[in-house]
Design an enzyme around this catalytic site. Sequence first.
Site, PDB file in Angstrom:
ATOM      1  CD  GLU A 139      -2.921   1.110   2.344  1.00 16.73           C
ATOM      2  OE1 GLU A 139      -4.088   1.449   2.164  1.00 16.73           O
ATOM      3  OE2 GLU A 139      -2.484   0.765   3.458  1.00 16.73           O
ATOM      4  CB  ALA A 289       0.096  -2.337  11.776  1.00 12.04           C
ATOM      5  CD  GLU A 291      -4.977  -1.895   5.475  1.00 12.75           C
ATOM      6  OE1 GLU A 291      -5.469  -1.152   4.617  1.00 12.75           O
ATOM      7  OE2 GLU A 291      -4.080  -1.530   6.263  1.00 12.75           O
ATOM      8  CG  HIS A 324      -6.740   0.692  12.570  1.00  6.63           C
ATOM      9  ND1 HIS A 324      -7.159   1.999  12.620  1.00  6.63           N
ATOM     10  CD2 HIS A 324      -6.317   0.509  11.288  1.00  6.63           C
ATOM     11  CE1 HIS A 324      -7.019   2.562  11.437  1.00  6.63           C
ATOM     12  NE2 HIS A 324      -6.490   1.672  10.609  1.00  6.63           N
ATOM     13  CD  GLU A 325      -3.473  -2.075  10.590  1.00  4.99           C
ATOM     14  OE1 GLU A 325      -3.820  -2.332   9.417  1.00  4.99           O
ATOM     15  OE2 GLU A 325      -3.137  -0.943  10.969  1.00  4.99           O
ATOM     16  CG  HIS A 328      -8.033  -1.898   7.453  1.00  2.00           C
ATOM     17  ND1 HIS A 328      -8.700  -0.948   6.719  1.00  2.00           N
ATOM     18  CD2 HIS A 328      -7.100  -1.222   8.179  1.00  2.00           C
ATOM     19  CE1 HIS A 328      -8.197   0.250   6.988  1.00  2.00           C
ATOM     20  NE2 HIS A 328      -7.227   0.110   7.868  1.00  2.00           N
TER      21      HIS A 328
END
Length: 879
Positions: A139, A289, A291, A324-325, A328
């Site tokens: 990404e 981090a 995802e 959070h990850e 995703h």
Amino acid sequence: MTTMEAENTVPDPHRLPLDVRPTHYDLTVRTDLEKLEFDGNVSVHLEVQKDTTELVFHSTGLELSDFRITGFEHSLSSVLFDKDNERVKVGLPFELRKGSTAVFHIKFRGPLTGSLAGYYRSSWKNDGKEEYYSLTQFEATSARRAFPCWDEPLLKATFSIALISRENLVNLSNMNVESEDPYANVSEEVHSKSEQWKITRFAKTPPMSTYLVAYANGPFEHRESSYVSPLSGKTRPLRIYATKDIIHQVQFTLDVTQKVLPLYEKLFDIEYPLPKLDTLVAHDCDAAAMENWGLITGRTTSYCLDSSNAALHTQKIIAAMQSHETAHMWFGNITTMAWWDNLYLNEGFASLMGEVVAMDKMFPEWKIQAEFLNFHLNKALLRDAKLSSHPVEVECPDANNILQIFDAMSYSKAASVLRMLLTYVGEEVFFRGVSAYLKKHLYANSVSRDLWDAIGEAAGVDVTKMMQTWMCETGFPVVTVRETAKSIIVRQDRFLETGQPEEKDNQIIWSIPLNLAIIESDGQLKVNHAITLNEKEIEIPLDTSRSYKLNVGTSSYCRVLYPSERLSKLSQQAAAKPPVFPLSDRIGLVHDVFSLASAGHTELSVALDLVHELGKGEEEFLAWEGMRDSVGNLVSLWWEDDTVHDLLQIFQKNLYAPLVAKLGYDYDDNESPDVKQLRTLVISGCLDAGDSKQVDCSFVRTALNIIRSIIKELRRRFDVAMETGDESIFVAELETPIYVAAVRYGGRREYDIVRGIFDNPSSPSARTSAIVALCNPADVQLIEETFKFILTDVKEQDYLEFISYLSLNRKAKRQVAQFMMGHFDKIYEKFSGNFQLNMMISQSFERLTTKEDAEVVQEFFKASPRLQAQGSELTERLS
């Protein structure tokens, strides 16, 4: 076949033509960790959407060869490399017809660099010897650095991945391993009789965007658990991978993963679709981090926890990161934004879900809903109050500038506005709409309207109309209140930190949930959630002899400006024992008053008086955190004015010292999270306020004596630990203050010891504490040594931390800017295409305060055409 170089050869420089569309990749990658290189081949299955005689795809930094299309033995007409746009155009001597299919084959080769992007190397110390492993970071647009591909989020395809490596290493990818066999087809150049190679084949993925593809190769060990799906009853394995030096510190991350996955399945009513979820903890990562579907990757500081001596702050970071990850896996991975202008559909939702909703359900004792106000809401409002702000949904046609929108608007503002919407429609309705949105776009792409339509249908409200302004316009409103005897008149205007907006900036009308509360005679709050401000000004009937408050819960994305008399009453009620307002309202009130004072809407003394009164009886850590941040921003603003700076430091001394005297230095396992964190905050606050010359005032002398005793105690603990080798005296919560006190009030000896801790830390948190301390000497020569150290001995992933902490050191602020300008070419070359570059530039310059600084920075950026837009933004901030 002919090969040539060209510039700007593709008619549309921003998006690939859609003459063909990839549907599946067969990808094989061989990794040689001894030579630090990789090679492989990819076969891309294509659907032809339009008659064409050329293929245009992404590739950069790779050596490509053996182009061919199955069934056609002709030589290709040409291969044209467009380096600026990272594309390759292959001319065909025949026509691919609309409706047909084709399989395109390419071989590739590239180096495993330390760039932290594409397929890269990470290093670690194995019994004192530096060794390497490899992993990916794709990404936003770095898959093209690892293999030729159609590298845009809209162009989803399935992937069958095979990894070739030495037999004693572990291969990881998005999916589960289907087979692993010996592999002999390796050239003599890399193959010897004494070593064995293997090929690991992974199951076929669901349709996914290229930026989510992931693989890794190295001497990894793992810890394993599992969870049972509440929807299907299936058991899925969960693994955390790491090298042997840190594998013992990953259990907490594994525990969080096990808790959060079934929680998301129930909230979204969609089962996690892959057969496993792995997490790889790496020593070198650009982002904190990432995802990747089925294979999350992240830094040691994001995922490692010393279970025998773990600070609560570190636990919060890890839990929030993994939640959070993992969010995703649904927001971004199952359903992906069509283009990067809708990045917030990924990041805003993951921030809300992972760092608020899920965390609050897993760890209610942490009071995450209130912490969100300090970490996300106020950060977004401060950033969004600048003339240089931009909309959440921002045009981003040029792929080269995508990384610039990974900022507070896409994360914190988006999460804050989504939280406002959740509060407005109610949690049950909100998630019913979210579930419908995800189900409608499973394994597909979406745009904003798709989400708003789904939630709107669930709520029976025109959500699209409400959210359009919040997401597509720059800035936010201040709600100004005027009173009559029988009503309040509320008006909305755009809020700017520079004061009153110009007429052209003040035409936007937001739809603002006012959340008006009346304080009953028994002290209870009666809240009306139905009133929204949908026009410039409205009048609300209200007996103003009664107590009231707008934006209860601090859930709406705005500031509220009251008449001075009303603000005085609210301040008294907030400071009352017990307080009339809940924690979130006390935090919001502090942030609002300081921001309004900074913009000239009220006196700064009003803000300081509020903190002074609250500080007398406030016992909640998060309220203190809000006060610390607000006062700290003020101190930072006046760092060059010795008189004002010293007065504000005196204010801080008297704010924190009494609580240190009350709470002491000792931590108890049975204490509440609030007490532990509050003790750390006030000790650190006293350390920041610093020692200073004796002041002829009794209450200041008392505070100063407490601060001197704090410094003495922290230095004593450092010396005992260093002399005995017993770091148990380092309570985890005080690790950073101890290192900072030692370096700031010590000298060469302490600096060198902490430098040694940075080189060989006992844990990732110790390394971070060492970074903070190395950036905080009082000695100018030691500060200069830290700058030199960055250029010679600091890993790429740590540059941003060093720059950020140095920019907080009063004696280093201007040197940070000079360092960035003096070494910019080298830094730009090293970090171009990485997440850190934009943040490093901002951190280097945004704390400067004079017109002269602004002129110097502006001239510097004018000399760099690529950064003129960023330079203009920073100049606006500085001015």
